[in-house]
Design a protein around this motif. Structure first.
Motif, PDB file in Angstrom:
ATOM      1  N   ASP A 103       0.980  -1.091  -0.088  1.00 29.56           N
ATOM      2  CA  ASP A 103      -0.142   0.016  -0.060  1.00 29.56           C
ATOM      3  C   ASP A 103       0.921   1.182   0.012  1.00 29.56           C
ATOM      4  OD1 ASP A 103      -1.399   2.263   0.610  1.00 29.56           O
ATOM      5  OD2 ASP A 103      -2.948   0.731   2.264  1.00 29.56           O
ATOM      6  N   MET A 104       0.761   1.454  -1.197  1.00 26.21           N
ATOM      7  CA  MET A 104       2.051   3.111  -0.984  1.00 26.21           C
ATOM      8  C   MET A 104       1.514   4.485  -0.058  1.00 26.21           C
ATOM      9  SD  MET A 104       1.447   4.716  -4.539  1.00 26.21           S
ATOM     10  CE  MET A 104       0.201   6.054  -5.342  1.00 26.21           C
ATOM     11  N   THR A 105       0.101   4.081   0.241  1.00 26.51           N
ATOM     12  CA  THR A 105       0.393   5.259   1.203  1.00 26.51           C
ATOM     13  C   THR A 105       0.551   4.825   2.555  1.00 26.51           C
ATOM     14  OG1 THR A 105      -2.109   4.118   1.625  1.00 26.51           O
ATOM     15  CG2 THR A 105      -2.259   5.723   0.101  1.00 26.51           C
ATOM     16  N   ASP A 106       1.598   3.329   2.864  1.00 28.55           N
ATOM     17  CA  ASP A 106       2.103   3.166   4.443  1.00 28.55           C
ATOM     18  C   ASP A 106       2.991   2.994   4.222  1.00 28.55           C
ATOM     19  OD1 ASP A 106       2.829   1.996   5.673  1.00 28.55           O
ATOM     20  OD2 ASP A 106       1.386   0.647   6.111  1.00 28.55           O
ATOM     21  N   ARG A 107       4.080   4.287   4.995  1.00 27.32           N
ATOM     22  CA  ARG A 107       5.899   4.301   4.279  1.00 27.32           C
ATOM     23  C   ARG A 107       6.104   2.980   5.111  1.00 27.32           C
ATOM     24  NH1 ARG A 107       9.448   8.329   4.296  1.00 27.32           N
ATOM     25  NH2 ARG A 107       8.127   9.723   4.626  1.00 27.32           N
ATOM     26  N   GLU A 108       5.262   2.448   5.847  1.00 26.16           N
ATOM     27  CA  GLU A 108       6.448   1.068   6.270  1.00 26.16           C
ATOM     28  C   GLU A 108       6.425   0.089   5.223  1.00 26.16           C
ATOM     29  OE1 GLU A 108       9.043   0.275   8.696  1.00 26.16           O
ATOM     30  OE2 GLU A 108       8.249   2.783   9.090  1.00 26.16           O
ATOM     31  N   ALA A 109       5.098  -0.037   4.482  1.00 27.33           N
ATOM     32  CA  ALA A 109       4.768  -0.461   3.401  1.00 27.33           C
ATOM     33  C   ALA A 109       5.793  -0.354   2.558  1.00 27.33           C
ATOM     34  CB  ALA A 109       3.582  -1.361   3.385  1.00 27.33           C
ATOM     35  N   VAL A 110       6.220   0.763   1.675  1.00 27.19           N
ATOM     36  CA  VAL A 110       6.478   0.791   0.968  1.00 27.19           C
ATOM     37  C   VAL A 110       8.444   0.649   1.205  1.00 27.19           C
ATOM     38  CG1 VAL A 110       7.653   2.672  -0.143  1.00 27.19           C
ATOM     39  CG2 VAL A 110       5.063   3.289  -0.071  1.00 27.19           C
ATOM     40  N   ARG A 111       8.629   1.220   2.722  1.00 29.60           N
ATOM     41  CA  ARG A 111      10.303   0.837   2.647  1.00 29.60           C
ATOM     42  C   ARG A 111      10.224  -1.184   2.674  1.00 29.60           C
ATOM     43  NH1 ARG A 111      12.655   3.081   8.035  1.00 29.60           N
ATOM     44  NH2 ARG A 111      12.555   5.151   6.340  1.00 29.60           N
ATOM     45  N   ARG A 112       8.799  -1.624   3.067  1.00 27.78           N
ATOM     46  CA  ARG A 112       9.024  -3.045   3.336  1.00 27.78           C
ATOM     47  C   ARG A 112       9.743  -3.517   1.507  1.00 27.78           C
ATOM     48  NH1 ARG A 112       4.905  -3.107   6.876  1.00 27.78           N
ATOM     49  NH2 ARG A 112       4.050  -3.548   5.644  1.00 27.78           N
ATOM     50  N   ALA A 113       8.397  -3.723   0.850  1.00 27.63           N
ATOM     51  CA  ALA A 113       8.706  -3.682  -0.805  1.00 27.63           C
ATOM     52  C   ALA A 113      10.196  -3.584  -1.490  1.00 27.63           C
ATOM     53  CB  ALA A 113       7.362  -2.519  -1.298  1.00 27.63           C
ATOM     54  N   LEU A 114      10.283  -2.185  -1.355  1.00 32.07           N
ATOM     55  CA  LEU A 114      11.660  -1.884  -1.339  1.00 32.07           C
ATOM     56  C   LEU A 114      13.096  -2.202  -0.953  1.00 32.07           C
ATOM     57  CD1 LEU A 114      11.137   2.189  -1.747  1.00 32.07           C
ATOM     58  CD2 LEU A 114      11.166   0.748  -3.765  1.00 32.07           C
ATOM     59  N   ARG A 150      -8.761  10.012   0.416  1.00 25.67           N
ATOM     60  CA  ARG A 150      -8.379   8.745  -0.482  1.00 25.67           C
ATOM     61  C   ARG A 150      -7.876   9.765  -1.352  1.00 25.67           C
ATOM     62  NH1 ARG A 150     -11.384   3.561  -3.019  1.00 25.67           N
ATOM     63  NH2 ARG A 150      -9.328   1.954  -2.888  1.00 25.67           N
ATOM     64  N   ALA A 151      -7.739  10.239  -2.066  1.00 26.19           N
ATOM     65  CA  ALA A 151      -7.988  10.795  -3.557  1.00 26.19           C
ATOM     66  C   ALA A 151      -6.170  10.946  -3.653  1.00 26.19           C
ATOM     67  CB  ALA A 151      -8.675  12.101  -4.657  1.00 26.19           C
ATOM     68  N   PHE A 152      -6.453  12.121  -2.837  1.00 21.99           N
ATOM     69  CA  PHE A 152      -5.437  12.924  -2.055  1.00 21.99           C
ATOM     70  C   PHE A 152      -4.154  11.510  -1.949  1.00 21.99           C
ATOM     71  CE2 PHE A 152      -7.243  17.056  -3.253  1.00 21.99           C
ATOM     72  CZ  PHE A 152      -5.915  17.362  -3.195  1.00 21.99           C
ATOM     73  N   ALA A 153      -4.527  11.304  -0.705  1.00 22.27           N
ATOM     74  CA  ALA A 153      -3.319   9.682  -1.069  1.00 22.27           C
ATOM     75  C   ALA A 153      -2.689   8.916  -1.807  1.00 22.27           C
ATOM     76  CB  ALA A 153      -4.483   9.326   0.613  1.00 22.27           C
ATOM     77  N   ILE A 154      -3.790   8.553  -2.297  1.00 22.30           N
ATOM     78  CA  ILE A 154      -3.302   7.911  -3.881  1.00 22.30           C
ATOM     79  C   ILE A 154      -1.960   9.078  -4.815  1.00 22.30           C
ATOM     80  CG2 ILE A 154      -3.546   6.426  -5.003  1.00 22.30           C
ATOM     81  CD1 ILE A 154      -6.138   5.678  -3.509  1.00 22.30           C
ATOM     82  N   ASN A 155      -3.220   9.681  -4.669  1.00 23.22           N
ATOM     83  CA  ASN A 155      -2.810  10.332  -6.085  1.00 23.22           C
ATOM     84  C   ASN A 155      -1.425  11.614  -5.508  1.00 23.22           C
ATOM     85  OD1 ASN A 155      -4.062   9.225  -7.895  1.00 23.22           O
ATOM     86  ND2 ASN A 155      -5.625  11.232  -7.451  1.00 23.22           N
ATOM     87  N   VAL A 156      -1.078  11.924  -3.772  1.00 25.77           N
ATOM     88  CA  VAL A 156      -0.413  13.191  -4.168  1.00 25.77           C
ATOM     89  C   VAL A 156       0.769  12.279  -2.877  1.00 25.77           C
ATOM     90  CG1 VAL A 156       0.977  15.046  -2.801  1.00 25.77           C
ATOM     91  CG2 VAL A 156      -1.834  14.664  -4.396  1.00 25.77           C
ATOM     92  N   THR A 157      -0.063  11.741  -1.191  1.00 28.59           N
ATOM     93  CA  THR A 157       0.800  11.322  -0.448  1.00 28.59           C
ATOM     94  C   THR A 157       1.460  10.004  -0.740  1.00 28.59           C
ATOM     95  OG1 THR A 157      -0.544  12.400   1.438  1.00 28.59           O
ATOM     96  CG2 THR A 157       1.290  10.655   1.838  1.00 28.59           C
ATOM     97  N   GLY A 158       0.873   8.944  -1.616  1.00 30.33           N
ATOM     98  CA  GLY A 158       1.854   7.579  -2.094  1.00 30.33           C
ATOM     99  C   GLY A 158       2.686   8.096  -2.664  1.00 30.33           C
ATOM    100  N   SER A 187      -5.598  17.777  -6.353  1.00 31.80           N
ATOM    101  CA  SER A 187      -5.208  15.961  -6.299  1.00 31.80           C
ATOM    102  C   SER A 187      -3.390  15.722  -7.260  1.00 31.80           C
ATOM    103  CB  SER A 187      -5.879  15.003  -5.578  1.00 31.80           C
ATOM    104  OG  SER A 187      -6.273  14.162  -7.445  1.00 31.80           O
ATOM    105  N   LYS A 188      -4.614  15.616  -8.697  1.00 37.38           N
ATOM    106  CA  LYS A 188      -2.588  15.635  -9.420  1.00 37.38           C
ATOM    107  C   LYS A 188      -2.914  17.299  -9.836  1.00 37.38           C
ATOM    108  CE  LYS A 188      -3.519  11.997 -10.715  1.00 37.38           C
ATOM    109  NZ  LYS A 188      -2.974  10.830 -11.188  1.00 37.38           N
ATOM    110  N   ALA A 189      -2.862  18.016  -9.923  1.00 41.17           N
ATOM    111  CA  ALA A 189      -2.599  19.363  -9.899  1.00 41.17           C
ATOM    112  C   ALA A 189      -1.093  19.573  -8.660  1.00 41.17           C
ATOM    113  CB  ALA A 189      -2.998  20.635  -9.672  1.00 41.17           C
ATOM    114  N   ALA A 190      -1.614  18.671  -7.367  1.00 42.61           N
ATOM    115  CA  ALA A 190      -0.725  18.940  -6.402  1.00 42.61           C
ATOM    116  C   ALA A 190       0.431  17.900  -6.689  1.00 42.61           C
ATOM    117  CB  ALA A 190      -1.128  18.105  -4.981  1.00 42.61           C
ATOM    118  N   ALA A 191       0.015  16.762  -7.973  1.00 45.08           N
ATOM    119  CA  ALA A 191       0.845  15.581  -7.954  1.00 45.08           C
ATOM    120  C   ALA A 191       1.766  16.339  -9.044  1.00 45.08           C
ATOM    121  CB  ALA A 191       0.422  14.526  -8.151  1.00 45.08           C
ATOM    122  N   ASN A 192       0.961  17.406  -9.846  1.00 45.19           N
ATOM    123  CA  ASN A 192       1.690  17.909 -10.993  1.00 45.19           C
ATOM    124  C   ASN A 192       3.334  19.214 -10.140  1.00 45.19           C
ATOM    125  OD1 ASN A 192       1.070  17.841 -13.331  1.00 45.19           O
ATOM    126  ND2 ASN A 192      -0.276  19.134 -13.490  1.00 45.19           N
TER     127      ASN A 192
END
Length: 738
Positions: free
Chosen positions: A525-536, A572-580, A622-627
């Protein structure tokens, strides 16, 4: 040609069934003589205890009709240069007029000087094409004479660990007599080629009852006039060697016993995760390398043993090993008891410098006037006490084979030291093989590297849409790829699809550190830092580090009937599209910094980020923030990592954000004809065609168009571009740069 299934042969049999014959008379009876040779070869190549990947060769002397004369003629079918016995097909076998090959003796004898190290020996390789039967384009190997001059119909030349243990033992000749009696004859080391073929002819002539020969420092060759008999003889001779080694065990610990304790799984993982990216950066100074980590018990026992420093310094013996493992591995004098990773890095840094200086000295002392230029001097095998082995190569496949070869070397040393004393090949002989002009010519004939060879790419959002389409392209371009998605099952399914489509190895999380193929599927889950770290961390353990990260995951929150989006959907949109994407980038940055190698990050945003419209308030903002996240990361990660965005317009093809109900809702919104009986793909195509008409180019926005843009940004095409958002939208004037 009849296709046979060899799955049963690939799985190691139980200990009480060591090297049981897999020959099936019912299968063999359906095959023509050449197909039977291939069948035999596949069976032999399917077990690493019999021969190395890409090593060994087999042959059959058959009668065929000469296409020139229409008369019967003797043909030598022999595995050609390159290729692997396990996967060999007819295309991997050379076919030569046997009498013409035997007639080359006269050509060889006319050279004023001849022998295993002379120009005459190398020149003979250029003569084999003149003996080709039926215009077969497969290049003959240097081992061709070994098969031709043995006057038996079928010959197997293998590299079994148990037999090479005898071949590398200090008293190998005496051990050979003790194990085999008169069945197998000892021959001293001689480089493969014409002279060795003549030597084997002499052996057969002077020992008419012999069934095979041990080639000192090299391997086993045996013969028979029946193909099944030859195959089963190969197995029997290996079993006899292994039984002898087993019987000679006195209960003493191997390799002088433990010198260092083996780390537990969690501690070993911690050490590897910390050192691998840093180490990959060090060994990739000339060219990037992909890693394979080996931590199986036999390997850890060796690297942690009292004798490991001595034996590692001696290096390997079998000629097949030198191009993979170099003259020797780098053994690191580190005490795992401390768990001090900084101390390990210091030891590695000093060891790498010493290894490279030693390799340069080795090259300088052994080079000949016509030797090729010195190759990369970094080690391809590194041994860390308590941890295991780290092998490097230009691809995942290459590093896995390198690890396999040194695994075999460990087995050889274990056996030789059990019954005698292990001896490595003379350094000059080793050099002459490593820098053999014929091998150099073979390297130069290899196809050029692909655009993304030596690169590790992580794709987040790989189970569908752009991410899934991207996997195939990346793997086809040579990259080692980690497919990451929210659910491991989706990532693994996408990775499996690539494997089936491209025909490459696949790894799945949880199969072991060394289990990864060129593409691995991971859940996170890319919105979960620990999950991202484990995957990498899993990617690091699989490949040694990362070069590029592509985030294609996104979320489109659907509004209710009044066009409103619930607070939870907004979040959820900001979590997945920006924070993730930020969390992925932030965790990847730790690895990029450790490696010190240039890399890139590509985030898929949307043209909606600059085109406000009704009904997609949360998604668009959210996509403007991603840009802007792209621009901020480009500044933060410079100059090591380039960061760019790809902004598609609506990509309907394969998108998880366009399920059937949303497609139908959009068709209704634009008053386009649709019928519930129509397939989802038909409805999607109709909506895509409508969107295409609104663009300047009038073309539908496809997955391939997005993939091409991403690959260009990841590769060298835009190596001077960072902080940019590239619109791939067919041409929407309202999205032009503001």
């Amino acid at each position: 040609m009849t296709t046979t299934t060899l799955d049963a042969a690939t799985a190691p049999p139980p200990a009480d069934d060591y090297l049981r014959s897999r020959w099936d008379d019912a299968v063999a009876a359906r095959l023509d003589p050449v197909e039977r040779l291939i069948y035999r070869s596949n069976l032999l190549g399917a077990d690493a205890r019999i021969t190395n990947t890409g090593g060994g060769n087999t042959s059959s002397k058959l009668t065929a009709t000469d296409p020139l004369t229409g008369q019967p003629t003797r043909v030598l079918w022999v595995k050609g240069s390159g290729g692997d016995l396990r996967t060999a097909t007819k295309a991997n076998f050379a076919s030569l007029y046997l009498d013409q090959v035997l007639g080359l003796r006269g050509v060889y004898e006319r050279f004023p000087t001849r022998g295993a190290k002379t120009p005459a020996e190398d020149a003979m390789v250029g003569m084999y094409p003149h003996t080709t039967f039926d215009r077969n384009p497969t290049a003959s190997s240097i081992d061709t004479p070994l098969h031709a001059f043995i006057p038996y119909a079928h010959v197997d030349h293998m590299h079994p660990v148990a037999v090479i243990a005898l071949a590398t033992a200090a008293d190998g000749p005496a051990l050979t007599r003790e194990v085999y009696g008169d069945d197998v004859v000892w021959t001293e080391w001689q480089r493969p080629g014409f002279e060795l073929g003549l030597e084997l002819e002499r052996v057969v002539r002077e020992h008419p009852h012999a069934k095979g020969a041990i080639l000192g420092q090299h391997g086993l060759i045996n013969w028979a006039n029946d193909d099944r008999e030859c195959y089963e003889l190969t197995l029997d001779l290996i079993r006899r060697a292994q039984a002898y080694l087993d019987a000679r065990g006195d209960g003493a610990p191997a390799f002088g016993g433990a010198r260092a304790r083996s780390l537990g799984d969690a501690e070993r993982r911690r050490v590897l995760v910390e050192i691998l990216p840093w180490l990959r950066g060090k060994v990739s100074a000339d060219k990037r390398q992909i890693a394979t980590v080996e931590t199986r018990d036999e390997v850890v026992e060796f690297v942690s043993s009292a004798d490991a420093p001595r034996l590692a310094e001696l290096g390997t013996s079998c000629p097949d090993h030198f191009l993979r493992t170099k003259i020797k591995p780098l053994y690191v004098e580190w005490d795992p008891q401390t768990g001090d990773v900084d101390a390990l890095k210091a030891k590695l840094e000093a060891g790498l410098a010493a290894y490279q200086a030693d390799y340069a000295d080795y090259y300088g002392a052994c080079r000949r006037d016509d030797s090729p230029a010195m190759r990369a001097s970094a080690p391809s095998v590194i041994l860390v006490p308590g941890v295991g082995m780290i092998a490097f190569g230009k691809s995942k496949s290459e590093s896995r084979v390198t690890a396999e070869f040194y695994n075999a070397a460990i087995g050889v040393m274990r056996g030789a030291e059990r019954v005698s004393r292990y001896r490595a090949l003379d350094r000059q002989e080793a050099f002459d093989i490593e820098y053999w002009l014929l091998e150099e010519a073979k390297l130069r004939r290899m196809p050029p590297e692909k655009a993304l060879d030596r690169q590790v790419v992580v794709v987040v959002g790989a189970a569908s849409g752009i991410g899934r389409a991207l996997l195939t392209r990346l793997v086809s371009e040579g990259a080692s790829v980690a497919a990451v998605d929210l659910h491991a099952s989706g990532a693994e399914a996408a990775a499996t699809a690539v494997q089936h489509k491209v025909g490459l190895g696949i790894g799945v999380a949880g199969t072991g550190i060394s289990g990864a193929g060129q593409v691995v599927g991971l859940g996170a889950d890319m919105t979960d830092r620990e999950a991202v770290r484990r995957a990498l961390e899993e990617v690091t353990l699989a490949y040694g580090g990362i070069d590029h990260v592509v985030v294609t995951a996104g979320y489109y929150p659907s509004p209710d009937a009044q066009g409103r989006v619930a607070d939870t959907e907004w979040a959820r949109a900001f979590a997945i599209n920006v924070t993730g994407p930020f969390l992925v980038a932030d965790e990847a940055w730790r690895l990029w910094k450790a490696q010190g190698l240039a890399g890139s990050l590509v985030i898929t945003t949307s043209v909606n980020g600059v085109v406000p419209k009704a009904g997609s308030f949360a998604y668009d903002t959210s996509k403007a923030a991603a840009n802007h996240l792209v621009r901020e990361l480009a500044v933060a990660f410079a100059p090591t990592v380039r960061v760019n965005g790809v902004a598609p317009a609506t990509v309907i093809e394969g998108s998880s954000m366009f399920p059937r109900d949303r497609v139908i809702a959009s068709l209704a919104k634009y008053k386009l004809p649709h019928d519930d009986a129509e397939s989802t793909e038909t409805l999607r195509d109709r909506l895509a065609a409508f969107y295409a008409k609104r663009t300047l180019t009038g073309q539908a926005i496809t997955l391939d168009s997005q993939v091409s843009a991403i690959v260009a940004l990841v590769g060298d095409t835009f190596s001077r571009t960072t902080g940019q958002i590239v619109n791939v939208d067919g041409g929407l004037a309202e999205a032009f740069l503001r």
